[in-house]
Design a protein around this motif. Structure first.
Motif, short mmCIF file in Angstrom:
data_model
loop_
_atom_site.label_atom_id
_atom_site.label_comp_id
_atom_site.label_asym_id
_atom_site.label_seq_id
_atom_site.Cartn_x
_atom_site.Cartn_y
_atom_site.Cartn_z
N GLN A 91 -26.24 45.28 4.46
CA GLN A 91 -26.12 44.74 5.81
C GLN A 91 -26.52 45.84 6.79
O GLN A 91 -26.13 46.99 6.65
N SER A 92 -27.32 45.45 7.79
CA SER A 92 -27.88 46.44 8.71
C SER A 92 -28.10 45.79 10.08
O SER A 92 -27.89 44.60 10.25
N LYS A 93 -28.56 46.60 11.04
CA LYS A 93 -28.86 46.08 12.37
C LYS A 93 -30.14 45.27 12.40
O LYS A 93 -30.32 44.39 13.23
N SER A 94 -31.08 45.59 11.51
CA SER A 94 -32.33 44.84 11.43
C SER A 94 -32.77 44.77 9.97
O SER A 94 -32.25 45.49 9.12
N SER A 95 -33.74 43.92 9.71
CA SER A 95 -34.17 43.69 8.33
C SER A 95 -35.45 44.45 8.02
O SER A 95 -36.35 44.55 8.86
N GLY A 96 -35.51 44.96 6.80
CA GLY A 96 -36.71 45.64 6.33
C GLY A 96 -36.43 46.33 5.01
O GLY A 96 -35.29 46.61 4.65
N MET A 97 -37.49 46.62 4.30
CA MET A 97 -37.40 47.23 2.98
C MET A 97 -37.50 48.75 3.08
O MET A 97 -38.38 49.27 3.76
N VAL A 98 -36.59 49.44 2.40
CA VAL A 98 -36.67 50.89 2.25
C VAL A 98 -37.29 51.13 0.88
O VAL A 98 -36.60 51.05 -0.15
#
Length: 142
Positions: free
Chosen positions: A45-52
């Motif tokens: 869960q994060s402030k925005s979505s994206g792949m690390v």
């Protein structure tokens, strides 16, 4: 918590929504399910979505997680495909490849969304995303 080998980090509500999305993928597409359990290590869960990419970690913003289980499942497939392209196929996530990378991932997302028969508006939105060049935006809140 680990679910099918994927570490899920977030609130209880987030973990619940994430397991529902994974279950939907498992029940609707064995191919996609096998891909995510092979390549995705963490959903956080994060402030925005994206792949690390270096961590095989999908950070997920609340707008993405809670829009619908179907949409969320499609985004898991989309972002896992980024990892697959970058690490397995060696089609690197670098500026000259951004647009093609995104097109390929959106195609995977659309394929899954069509398979589960989501509303046509979601498919249309995916197709329009490429035109917006969203991957270049500094501020993302999804």
């Amino acid at each position: 918590m680990k679910y099918y080998g994927i570490k899920i980090i977030g609130s209880k509500k987030f973990v619940n929504q994430t397991t529902k999305a994974i279950d939907l993928i498992k029940n609707e597409s064995k191919l996609d399910f096998n891909k995510i359990i092979k390549y995705l290590k963490i959903i956080k869960q994060s402030k925005s979505s994206g792949m690390v990419l270096d961590k095989a970690q999908y950070n997920v913003g609340n707008k993405t997680a809670y829009y619908s289980v179907e949409w969320y499942a499609g985004t898991i497939i989309h972002d896992t495909h980024h990892y697959y392209l970058h690490k397995v196929k060696k089609f690197k996530w670098i500026p000259k490849n951004f647009e093609k990378h995104e097109k390929l991932c959106v195609e995977e997302q659309i394929r899954f969304l069509k398979k589960i028969k989501v509303e046509k508006q979601a498919i249309k939105h995916c197709k329009e995303m490429i035109k917006s060049k969203y991957w270049l935006k500094e501020k993302r809140d999804w």
